[in-house]
Design a protein around this motif. Structure first.
Motif, PDB file in Angstrom:
ATOM      1  N   THR A 267       0.858  -0.912   0.077  1.00 55.74           N
ATOM      2  CA  THR A 267      -0.331   0.206   0.289  1.00 55.74           C
ATOM      3  C   THR A 267       1.033   1.034   0.349  1.00 55.74           C
ATOM      4  O   THR A 267       0.577   2.297  -0.751  1.00 55.74           O
ATOM      5  CB  THR A 267      -0.974   0.233   1.313  1.00 55.74           C
ATOM      6  OG1 THR A 267      -0.236   0.007   1.940  1.00 55.74           O
ATOM      7  CG2 THR A 267      -1.943  -0.912   1.276  1.00 55.74           C
ATOM      8  N   GLU A 268       2.166   0.710   0.441  1.00 54.98           N
ATOM      9  CA  GLU A 268       3.156   2.391   0.934  1.00 54.98           C
ATOM     10  C   GLU A 268       3.297   2.285  -0.631  1.00 54.98           C
ATOM     11  O   GLU A 268       3.438   3.668  -1.346  1.00 54.98           O
ATOM     12  CB  GLU A 268       3.943   1.785   1.780  1.00 54.98           C
ATOM     13  CG  GLU A 268       3.812   2.039   3.027  1.00 54.98           C
ATOM     14  CD  GLU A 268       5.187   1.540   3.970  1.00 54.98           C
ATOM     15  OE1 GLU A 268       5.317   2.336   4.650  1.00 54.98           O
ATOM     16  OE2 GLU A 268       5.796   1.061   3.987  1.00 54.98           O
ATOM     17  N   ILE A 269       3.369   1.543  -1.610  1.00 51.96           N
ATOM     18  CA  ILE A 269       4.656   1.397  -3.079  1.00 51.96           C
ATOM     19  C   ILE A 269       3.182   2.164  -4.246  1.00 51.96           C
ATOM     20  O   ILE A 269       3.215   3.095  -4.683  1.00 51.96           O
ATOM     21  CB  ILE A 269       4.444  -0.316  -3.483  1.00 51.96           C
ATOM     22  CG1 ILE A 269       5.626  -0.128  -2.573  1.00 51.96           C
ATOM     23  CG2 ILE A 269       4.557   0.199  -5.727  1.00 51.96           C
ATOM     24  CD1 ILE A 269       7.468   0.067  -3.456  1.00 51.96           C
ATOM     25  N   ILE A 270       2.013   1.941  -3.302  1.00 50.09           N
ATOM     26  CA  ILE A 270       0.527   1.464  -4.605  1.00 50.09           C
ATOM     27  C   ILE A 270       0.537   3.829  -4.232  1.00 50.09           C
ATOM     28  O   ILE A 270       0.178   4.852  -5.051  1.00 50.09           O
ATOM     29  CB  ILE A 270      -0.259   1.307  -3.875  1.00 50.09           C
ATOM     30  CG1 ILE A 270       0.309  -0.297  -4.506  1.00 50.09           C
ATOM     31  CG2 ILE A 270      -1.777   1.784  -5.087  1.00 50.09           C
ATOM     32  CD1 ILE A 270      -1.482  -1.329  -4.222  1.00 50.09           C
ATOM     33  N   ALA A 271       0.126   3.622  -2.369  1.00 51.44           N
ATOM     34  CA  ALA A 271       0.735   4.794  -2.635  1.00 51.44           C
ATOM     35  C   ALA A 271       1.509   6.465  -3.076  1.00 51.44           C
ATOM     36  O   ALA A 271       1.298   7.763  -3.472  1.00 51.44           O
ATOM     37  CB  ALA A 271       0.244   5.967  -1.150  1.00 51.44           C
ATOM     38  N   GLU A 272       2.423   5.840  -3.115  1.00 50.91           N
ATOM     39  CA  GLU A 272       3.618   6.467  -3.759  1.00 50.91           C
ATOM     40  C   GLU A 272       3.143   6.411  -4.962  1.00 50.91           C
ATOM     41  O   GLU A 272       4.062   7.397  -5.695  1.00 50.91           O
ATOM     42  CB  GLU A 272       4.579   5.970  -3.437  1.00 50.91           C
ATOM     43  CG  GLU A 272       5.517   5.802  -2.078  1.00 50.91           C
ATOM     44  CD  GLU A 272       7.059   4.999  -2.377  1.00 50.91           C
ATOM     45  OE1 GLU A 272       7.247   4.747  -0.703  1.00 50.91           O
ATOM     46  OE2 GLU A 272       8.017   4.564  -3.051  1.00 50.91           O
ATOM     47  N   SER A 273       3.109   5.425  -5.505  1.00 47.57           N
ATOM     48  CA  SER A 273       2.906   5.703  -7.299  1.00 47.57           C
ATOM     49  C   SER A 273       2.122   6.834  -7.869  1.00 47.57           C
ATOM     50  O   SER A 273       1.546   7.540  -8.817  1.00 47.57           O
ATOM     51  CB  SER A 273       2.300   4.577  -8.392  1.00 47.57           C
ATOM     52  OG  SER A 273       3.639   3.011  -7.245  1.00 47.57           O
ATOM     53  N   ILE A 274       1.148   6.718  -6.920  1.00 47.29           N
ATOM     54  CA  ILE A 274      -0.140   7.267  -7.333  1.00 47.29           C
ATOM     55  C   ILE A 274       0.255   9.046  -6.834  1.00 47.29           C
ATOM     56  O   ILE A 274      -0.437   9.917  -7.932  1.00 47.29           O
ATOM     57  CB  ILE A 274      -1.603   7.365  -5.954  1.00 47.29           C
ATOM     58  CG1 ILE A 274      -2.348   6.548  -6.065  1.00 47.29           C
ATOM     59  CG2 ILE A 274      -2.382   8.501  -6.136  1.00 47.29           C
ATOM     60  CD1 ILE A 274      -3.019   5.904  -5.119  1.00 47.29           C
ATOM     61  N   ASP A 275       1.224   9.699  -6.245  1.00 48.77           N
ATOM     62  CA  ASP A 275       1.511  10.491  -6.066  1.00 48.77           C
ATOM     63  C   ASP A 275       2.524  10.997  -7.346  1.00 48.77           C
ATOM     64  O   ASP A 275       2.286  11.788  -7.814  1.00 48.77           O
ATOM     65  CB  ASP A 275       2.870  10.650  -4.772  1.00 48.77           C
ATOM     66  CG  ASP A 275       1.708  10.578  -3.436  1.00 48.77           C
ATOM     67  OD1 ASP A 275       0.441  11.209  -3.667  1.00 48.77           O
ATOM     68  OD2 ASP A 275       2.396  10.739  -2.152  1.00 48.77           O
ATOM     69  N   LYS A 276       3.186   9.840  -7.644  1.00 45.96           N
ATOM     70  CA  LYS A 276       3.451  10.083  -9.259  1.00 45.96           C
ATOM     71  C   LYS A 276       2.963  10.258  -9.818  1.00 45.96           C
ATOM     72  O   LYS A 276       3.853  10.147 -11.372  1.00 45.96           O
ATOM     73  CB  LYS A 276       5.402   9.467  -9.428  1.00 45.96           C
ATOM     74  CG  LYS A 276       5.656   9.079  -7.941  1.00 45.96           C
ATOM     75  CD  LYS A 276       7.009   8.121  -7.674  1.00 45.96           C
ATOM     76  CE  LYS A 276       8.422   8.656  -7.009  1.00 45.96           C
ATOM     77  NZ  LYS A 276       8.026   7.045  -5.748  1.00 45.96           N
ATOM     78  N   GLY A 277       1.978   9.781 -10.266  1.00 52.48           N
ATOM     79  CA  GLY A 277       1.563   9.567 -11.465  1.00 52.48           C
ATOM     80  C   GLY A 277       1.255   8.203 -12.256  1.00 52.48           C
ATOM     81  O   GLY A 277       1.131   8.159 -13.654  1.00 52.48           O
ATOM     82  N   ARG A 278       1.890   7.038 -11.405  1.00 54.97           N
ATOM     83  CA  ARG A 278       1.961   6.088 -12.331  1.00 54.97           C
ATOM     84  C   ARG A 278       0.847   5.341 -12.931  1.00 54.97           C
ATOM     85  O   ARG A 278       0.581   4.188 -12.949  1.00 54.97           O
ATOM     86  CB  ARG A 278       3.094   5.648 -11.728  1.00 54.97           C
ATOM     87  CG  ARG A 278       4.828   6.234 -11.283  1.00 54.97           C
ATOM     88  CD  ARG A 278       5.181   5.127 -10.825  1.00 54.97           C
ATOM     89  NE  ARG A 278       6.797   5.837 -11.071  1.00 54.97           N
ATOM     90  CZ  ARG A 278       7.815   4.954 -10.423  1.00 54.97           C
ATOM     91  NH1 ARG A 278       7.750   4.003  -9.538  1.00 54.97           N
ATOM     92  NH2 ARG A 278       8.949   5.854 -10.630  1.00 54.97           N
ATOM     93  N   LEU A 279      -0.799   5.926 -11.874  1.00 56.76           N
ATOM     94  CA  LEU A 279      -1.767   4.176 -11.818  1.00 56.76           C
ATOM     95  C   LEU A 279      -2.537   5.089 -13.032  1.00 56.76           C
ATOM     96  O   LEU A 279      -2.770   6.226 -12.592  1.00 56.76           O
ATOM     97  CB  LEU A 279      -1.780   4.134 -10.534  1.00 56.76           C
ATOM     98  CG  LEU A 279      -0.990   3.986  -9.823  1.00 56.76           C
ATOM     99  CD1 LEU A 279      -1.699   3.427  -8.340  1.00 56.76           C
ATOM    100  CD2 LEU A 279      -0.470   2.328  -9.843  1.00 56.76           C
ATOM    101  N   ASP A 280      -2.829   4.468 -13.449  1.00 55.12           N
ATOM    102  CA  ASP A 280      -4.340   4.232 -14.541  1.00 55.12           C
ATOM    103  C   ASP A 280      -5.254   3.909 -14.143  1.00 55.12           C
ATOM    104  O   ASP A 280      -5.286   2.007 -14.757  1.00 55.12           O
ATOM    105  CB  ASP A 280      -3.243   3.863 -15.700  1.00 55.12           C
ATOM    106  CG  ASP A 280      -4.763   4.548 -17.042  1.00 55.12           C
ATOM    107  OD1 ASP A 280      -5.530   5.034 -17.049  1.00 55.12           O
ATOM    108  OD2 ASP A 280      -4.594   3.761 -17.773  1.00 55.12           O
ATOM    109  N   PHE A 281      -6.426   4.175 -13.411  1.00 54.28           N
ATOM    110  CA  PHE A 281      -7.198   3.200 -13.383  1.00 54.28           C
ATOM    111  C   PHE A 281      -8.532   3.795 -14.531  1.00 54.28           C
ATOM    112  O   PHE A 281      -8.376   4.083 -14.342  1.00 54.28           O
ATOM    113  CB  PHE A 281      -8.231   4.335 -11.551  1.00 54.28           C
ATOM    114  CG  PHE A 281      -7.311   3.619 -10.741  1.00 54.28           C
ATOM    115  CD1 PHE A 281      -6.902   2.808 -10.153  1.00 54.28           C
ATOM    116  CD2 PHE A 281      -6.283   5.031  -9.596  1.00 54.28           C
ATOM    117  CE1 PHE A 281      -5.719   2.416  -9.407  1.00 54.28           C
ATOM    118  CE2 PHE A 281      -6.240   4.999  -9.150  1.00 54.28           C
ATOM    119  CZ  PHE A 281      -5.441   4.008  -8.447  1.00 54.28           C
TER     120      PHE A 281
END
Lengths: 404, 492
Positions: A267-281
């Motif tokens: 969850t820490e990795i995902i939260a960081e990735s959200i900040d970096k805009g790396r996730l595409d929902f």
């Protein structure tokens, strides 16, 4: 010299302080929502949700409260009280969830673990827990599953064996909730990590043994795990299991000093990735969810915000909190690496059922971030008539990303 | 311990009354219930069986059965008494009343809360807060304390300085006599009245008989407590005095009580030693006593003249104002005083604890605590004697104290609650501590005419015997109410 007194000589000073510091006020089994202190004022904190301690709520007698347990520990170590079957039950019905530590300044959980070490050393642990410990020693998992099946979930995923970022699946995801491990890998790949996996070199981290009371086995497992990670060249280890993560972050350093790699929860990795805009929902989920804080991730490791941040970032999600949230979260009931579920399944399901009732009053989906909580809730739900969906957070994220 | 009192038939009967899951003879339970909330290394004893009733009828049935079969019975709340009054001296049945925790009614018209005996102080706080109400004895030491336990020990709390002890704030009681008969006292006894709205319904004060009776005359099952409006504005102040100014602080405390201060507590420099050592608190080295004062009001403006008067009383009696920073540090939940000084800040407490535990002050120390009352103006005499005895037994030093944590009740009474520490793992020192404990109680209570805060088996027998005809009357009452000496036997 009696056995108890002999052992006392070798006790860590910390444990003695715990026993001495407790004045038995009973806050740890309190009924009521006031906490008589607050961060920034003279007024007591009000409105903390209750009930709080699962064993003292379920069994009501004083020995099932944290103070009762401390009294028994003191009686054993200072007055040579023999360990009886009912003391074993008192010890193994405590989820070691850490909520009692939120209610006062004395950290009691190490003393509870000490009692288990004593019980295990005397060979008095519940038979199923003993068997599970033997399974850890023989098969590298508490379930007694063949070791060769540990990697089944990763077949066809073509995971590297050396690299910077390692995914540590742990026993629960490897055998009981492979969907959590797969979703975690999918997410790691999607956010740009070429995840490494120890495969046949991954063994039990020793968490079960530590809480069972077998420090020797735990240490042996830890040594093996660390050696395997060292040979993988990983600079960072990622976990979907908070129990494993807790062991790495809090227990390994006590055994071997600071680790040569970083540790993170998925969850820490995902939260960081959200900040970096790396996730595409890609998928809108359209569900009302409530988040269950796993004890190890929350109270033990202090990770409360990241899972919420991730949930709130998912499209079409309404997050509602249960009354007992964050540090006041009610445990799922399964214990450390499932030890309570193994020894007292009826009670473990009662605890989970209480939590599911609370969740279903608030939402139609319960999300957690622990493979063990996820498994235990799903299993408990089978024998109840509640209509609520259960997700582990990586699975929900993978669904929103259309990775599932 | 194998019991000669309890057999399978009795256990079966108890299971029949309260349900088998609410009866325990397990080692874990009997041992755990032999402990009480104190770190005093004084005699304990296990009960023979523990029961968890949920209704008054169940307790009544247990009493009827126990009385018929002459089995000792001790009712226990959260186990937070300090005088050995909640130790089952003769074994038998221990009734844990904590399952009987319902708040039955908040009667705002009559300003009373009616609760079951096992209701905790915290539970009642919660419910009253919602209605901007409070009850006058805001105890912190054991927030999990049951209301019946509070009454049976005549406990005190934050506002006792103004409103007195719990006994002075009870308007109705339901008590089970040893034969299982339930009696309601005060206006509650009158069928067509308005419930427990006043304790004085003609005749002698029957409620008073059960206040502080440590469950030896009857078991309290329901309590009607007087309510007050919640205090909205609170002002705190802390003053300090050197050791030689004990007569001056005694006079200041007396004058403050006479003036009507809401609450205060007295401490000494030993109390603050742990935090000082940990580097988070700097206690002025020239001062010994501290007086933490709290004034409350309904109206902020109302506070100002009172603040002025309180400051003047302290200054006129040579008190040194300690400033806001120390005041904030000193005030707070008194519960933490014994460990750390009155640090109210939760996170700070955790951090400080960690540091303090690392210092030598907490290493293997137990505490001997003393519960006495003395006239406020005579506090200096009390403290001189206390110091002398602690010195005689070698407990007057930097590590061992004595610590002082006194609180007050009307009209001009102080419970100094002094404590000294001793090394529990040093057998010789532990024995010396027990000797000091016995001599201190005997000297202060029997020798100098101070009185115990409550009674219990750890108090000297000579004290009760010294009460002469009053003690004889108490024994007569006990014989009438409990002829077979079933209820908490051996205590009175």
């Amino acid at each position: 010299m009696s056995k108890g007194v002999g052992l006392l000589d070798t006790l860590e000073k910390k444990i003695r302080d715990i026993l001495k510091d407790c004045h038995g006020c009973g806050m740890c089994s309190q009924i009521g929502s006031h906490i008589p202190f607050k961060e920034d004022g003279l007024v007591p904190e009000q409105g903390t949700p209750t009930p709080k301690c699962p064993p003292s709520t379920r069994y009501k007698f004083i020995s099932y409260s944290a103070r009762g347990r401390l009294w028994l520990i003191a009686a054993h170590f200072y007055e040579s009280l023999p360990i009886t079957e009912d003391i074993v039950k008192v010890s193994y019905t405590c989820q070691t969830c850490g909520l009692c530590d939120e209610l006062c300044f004395i950290s009691k959980v190490p003393a509870f673990r000490l009692l288990r070490e004593e019980i295990a050393e005397q060979g008095l642990a519940p038979a199923v827990n003993k068997k599970a410990e033997e399974n850890v020693r023989r098969f590298n998992n508490p379930f007694g599953e063949p070791f060769e099946n540990r990697t089944s979930w990763a077949e066809g995923l073509d995971l590297r064996k050396k690299g910077d970022v390692l995914y540590f699946a742990g026993c629960w995801s490897s055998y009981k909730t492979p969907d959590v491990a797969k979703a975690s890998i999918d997410i790691l790949k999607a956010v740009g990590y070429d995840a490494t996996y120890l495969a046949k070199k991954e063994m039990c981290c020793g968490n079960y043994s530590l809480w069972y009371g077998d420090k020797k086995t735990a240490r042996a497992k830890a040594r093996g795990v660390l050696k395997a990670i060292e040979s993988s060249g990983a600079k960072e280890a990622v976990f979907s299991c908070p129990h494993c993560l807790r062991t790495f972050r809090q227990d390994y350093p006590l055994m071997f000093g600071e680790l040569p790699f970083k540790t993170k929860h998925i969850t820490e990795i995902i939260a960081e990735s959200i900040d970096k805009g790396r996730l595409d929902f890609k998928n809108k989920l359209n569900i009302k969810v409530t988040y269950h804080d796993p004890c190890r991730l929350g109270r033990h490791l202090g990770i409360y915000d990241e899972p919420r941040k991730v949930i709130q970032a998912l499209p079409g999600i309404e997050l509602v909190e249960m009354k007992r949230n964050r540090q006041w979260a009610w445990c799922c009931g399964s214990g450390a690496s499932g030890d309570i579920l193994f020894a007292f399944p009826g009670y473990a399901h009662w605890v989970a059922n209480e939590r599911l009732k609370e969740a279903s009053e608030n939402a139609n989906v319960l999300v957690t971030a622990c493979a063990q909580c996820y498994y235990h809730f799903k299993n408990t739900l089978k024998s109840s008539n509640m209509a609520i969906g259960i997700y582990d957070l990586p699975i929900l994220v993978a669904k929103a990303m259309d990775l599932a | 311990m194998a019991s000669t009192l309890i057999n399978e038939t009795i256990i079966d009967m108890l299971k029949h009354i309260v349900g088998k899951e609410n009866v325990s003879t397990s080692t874990a339970e009997l041992e755990a219930y032999s402990f009480v909330s104190t770190s005093q290394d004084l005699p304990r004893r296990r009960p023979d069986v523990v029961v968890l009733p949920e209704t008054t009828d169940q307790i009544a049935n247990i009493l009827k059965y126990a009385n018929r079969n002459e089995i000792p019975v001790l009712a226990r709340g959260s186990g937070s008494g300090f005088m050995g009054e909640n130790i089952p001296l003769k074994g038998g049945i221990l009734i844990d009343i904590t399952r009987m925790g319902k708040i039955l009614e908040i009667d705002e018209k009559n300003m009373v809360a009616i609760v079951e005996g096992g209701c905790t102080v915290l539970q009642l706080f919660d419910e009253l807060d919602k209605r901007e109400l409070a009850f006058p004895v805001r105890t912190w030491f054991t927030p999990n304390m049951t209301i019946a336990g509070l009454v049976a020990n005549n406990g005190t709390g934050d506002y006792s300085c103004t409103f007195g002890r719990i006994g002075e704030n009870i308007e109705g009681l339901e008590v089970l006599l040893v034969n299982g008969e339930a009696v309601r006292l005060g206006s509650w006894a009158i069928p067509n009245s308005y419930g427990p709205w006043t304790r004085f319904a003609g005749g002698p004060d029957m409620i008073g008989l059960f206040v502080g009776s440590i469950g030896a005359l009857g078991i309290i099952t329901k309590v009607a407590i007087r309510l007050i409006n919640k205090r909205k504005f609170i002002w705190y102040q802390t003053f300090g005095w050197p050791r030689e100014e004990a007569p001056a602080i005694s006079k200041a405390m007396y004058e403050l009580q006479r003036y009507g201060v809401s609450n205060m507590s007295i401490h000494n420099s030993w109390t603050y030693r742990g935090p000082t050592n940990a580097g988070v608190f700097e206690w002025p080295t020239n001062l010994y006593f501290s007086l933490n004062i709290m004034q409350t009001s309904e109206d902020e403006e109302e506070l100002k003249p009172r603040e002025k008067r309180i400051n003047n009383i302290c200054r006129e009696n040579n008190g040194v104002e300690l400033g806001e920073k120390i005041c904030k540090m000193c005030q707070g939940p008194p519960y933490y005083l014994m460990n750390l000084g009155q640090f109210y800040n939760y996170k700070r407490i955790k951090a400080v604890t960690k540091k303090v535990v690392q210092t030598e002050i907490r290493e293997g120390l137990g505490f001997m605590m003393f519960y006495h009352c003395c006239p406020t103006l005579r506090f200096n005499e009390y403290w001189d004697i206390f110091e002398e005895i602690t010195r005689k037994y070698g407990f007057l030093d930097e590590r061992r104290g004595p610590y002082l944590y006194g609180w007050f009740f009307p009209p001009a009474v102080i419970n100094p609650f002094p404590t000294f520490a001793y090394k529990t793992e040093d057998q010789a020192e532990a024995e010396r501590a027990r000797q000091a404990y016995r001599e201190m109680n005997k000297e202060l209570l029997v020798g100098h005419g101070f009185v115990p805060y409550q009674i219990g088996s750890w108090q000297p027998r000579e004290y009760l015997q010294g009460m002469g005809s009053t003690y004889e009357l108490l024994k007569k009452i006990k014989r009438v109410l409990d002829p077979k000496d079933i209820l908490n036997p051996g205590q009175i």
